[in-house]
Design an enzyme around this catalytic site. Structure first.
Site, PDB file in Angstrom:
ATOM      1  N   PHE A 249       1.002   5.457   7.258  1.00  0.00           N
ATOM      2  CA  PHE A 249       0.791   6.103   8.560  1.00  0.00           C
ATOM      3  C   PHE A 249       1.924   5.825   9.550  1.00  0.00           C
ATOM      4  O   PHE A 249       1.735   5.945  10.757  1.00  0.00           O
ATOM      5  CB  PHE A 249      -0.538   5.607   9.150  1.00  0.00           C
ATOM      6  CG  PHE A 249      -0.712   4.113   8.983  1.00  0.00           C
ATOM      7  CD1 PHE A 249      -0.093   3.220   9.835  1.00  0.00           C
ATOM      8  CD2 PHE A 249      -1.455   3.616   7.927  1.00  0.00           C
ATOM      9  CE1 PHE A 249      -0.218   1.853   9.669  1.00  0.00           C
ATOM     10  CE2 PHE A 249      -1.602   2.237   7.744  1.00  0.00           C
ATOM     11  CZ  PHE A 249      -0.976   1.346   8.623  1.00  0.00           C
ATOM     12  N   TYR A 250       3.111   5.460   9.049  1.00  0.00           N
ATOM     13  CA  TYR A 250       4.219   5.085   9.920  1.00  0.00           C
ATOM     14  C   TYR A 250       4.950   6.328  10.451  1.00  0.00           C
ATOM     15  O   TYR A 250       6.094   6.609  10.076  1.00  0.00           O
ATOM     16  CB  TYR A 250       5.201   4.186   9.175  1.00  0.00           C
ATOM     17  CG  TYR A 250       4.829   2.718   9.146  1.00  0.00           C
ATOM     18  CD1 TYR A 250       3.637   2.257   9.684  1.00  0.00           C
ATOM     19  CD2 TYR A 250       5.681   1.783   8.568  1.00  0.00           C
ATOM     20  CE1 TYR A 250       3.307   0.913   9.647  1.00  0.00           C
ATOM     21  CE2 TYR A 250       5.359   0.435   8.526  1.00  0.00           C
ATOM     22  CZ  TYR A 250       4.173   0.007   9.061  1.00  0.00           C
ATOM     23  OH  TYR A 250       3.851  -1.330   9.023  1.00  0.00           O
ATOM     24  N   ALA A 251       4.298   7.052  11.324  1.00  0.00           N
ATOM     25  CA  ALA A 251       4.903   8.216  11.970  1.00  0.00           C
ATOM     26  C   ALA A 251       4.139   8.488  13.251  1.00  0.00           C
ATOM     27  O   ALA A 251       3.000   8.043  13.421  1.00  0.00           O
ATOM     28  CB  ALA A 251       4.854   9.435  11.050  1.00  0.00           C
TER      29      ALA A 251
END
Length: 339
Positions: free
Chosen positions: A63-65
């Site tokens: 979920f790194y966005a």
């Protein structure tokens, strides 16, 4: 070239990695993402600085966005497509297992998460280590571990990690199956009873500790003199420790450790990393970087050894300046910490 190396714990105890890991979150979870080629150069620089046979430890998230999607993994997919020879030179850890903005330790959620991660990563790199990003308190840790072991035996990934777990949870989990790494926040302003207990237990069990945000999300570098120095839309502006009153209250720590770093002839960032490393041979500081120069500066911090006098001076500063503010945003989010 970096001289010191470390062995991972658990089932990865035969794997040698750099003394400092490389967090990739800032490459995509930011209002103004850096140039992709700059990010690629940052990763390559960290790999190329290592002795032969040593892997760079990369850390990502499902979920790194900014939209909480797989943008970080898709960037990595393009990196490995362009530089396939770097797949075997890197050890990749990815956090996942979040559903509806909350941890979910069910086999259904974990399987969907791992499959989504590998789909985004593409064919050139297999997931080395998977971590549930937070501990699902509704599900016994023994059940979560058995679910992870099921997926591991299916070949979804090679090693199991945990994130934001407490010492007792780590001990229970490790009794089910060897945990390779536990990822927790450790820095000058994140070193209380929970951190100390987890670090001690992990050392006893031969589990690596991935110490994320060792630079206090950039605070201890001295780059920011006030919250107004943060870029517009920067996620850190939501953190309680970056609010005006806490920012000022904690700045005495920055000034104190910066003076020690200057006297030693190292950067404040390198002193932060050296201090985290000094907490045990199983400690792996995990700073983020999207620039090659910063990646190399961080790596060099892993080679720095503090004298007893320097360690005492740092501890004296921390004892004299109690930290103001929560680790994240307050009780509504912090409830998912130390599961």
């Amino acid at each position: 070239m970096v001289s010191r190396t470390v062995k991972l714990g658990g089932t990865a105890s035969d794997i040698t990695v750099a003394p400092v890991a490389h967090g990739l979150m800032a490459m995509t979870w930011t209002p103004n993402p850096p140039d992709e080629e700059q990010c690629f150069a940052s990763i390559k620089a960290g790999v190329d600085a290592l002795p032969s046979g040593t892997k760079a430890f990369l850390n990502s998230g499902e979920f790194y966005a900014m939209d909480h999607g797989t943008g970080n993994l898709e960037l990595l997919s393009r990196f490995y497509a362009k530089y396939p020879e770097y797949a075997d030179k890197t050890f990749l850890s990815v956090k996942g297992g979040i559903r509806n903005m909350a941890p979910d330790g069910s086999i259904e959620c974990l399987r969907a998460s791992v499959d989504n991660i590998q789909r985004a990563l593409g064919p050139n790199k297999k997931l080395d280590l998977f971590e549930p990003a937070r501990i699902d308190r509704k599900t016994p840790i023994e059940t979560i571990m058995n679910n992870l072991v099921t997926l591991l035996k299916e070949g979804k990934f090679s090693h199991i990690g945990l994130s934001e777990c407490n010492a007792n949870t780590l001990r229970k989990a490790h009794a089910v199956y060897p945990v390779t790494a536990a990822e927790i926040e450790v820095s000058f302003w994140s070193y209380d009873d929970n951190q100390q207990a987890l670090i001690s237990t992990a050392r006893e069990l031969n589990v690596s500790v991935l110490a994320y945000s060792p630079l206090g999300r950039g605070y201890f570098t001295g780059a920011f003199k006030s919250p107004n120095d943060l870029p517009a839309g920067d996620p850190r502006s939501r953190f309680t420790r970056f609010k005006e009153e806490n920012f000022k209250a904690n700045y005495a720590i920055v000034e104190g450790v910066s003076a020690i770093a200057e006297k030693k002839g190292v950067t404040p960032s390198q002193l932060c990393i050296a201090w985290v490393s000094s907490l045990g041979p199983h400690m792996i500081p995990l700073p983020g970087s999207s620039k090659a120069s910063r990646t190399l500066e961080n790596l060099q911090g892993g080679d720095i050894v503090l004298t007893p006098e320097e360690s005492k001076a740092i501890n004296d500063i921390l004892a004299a300046n109690p930290v103001a503010g929560d680790r994240y945003f307050g009780a509504d989010v912090d409830v998912h910490l130390w599961g």
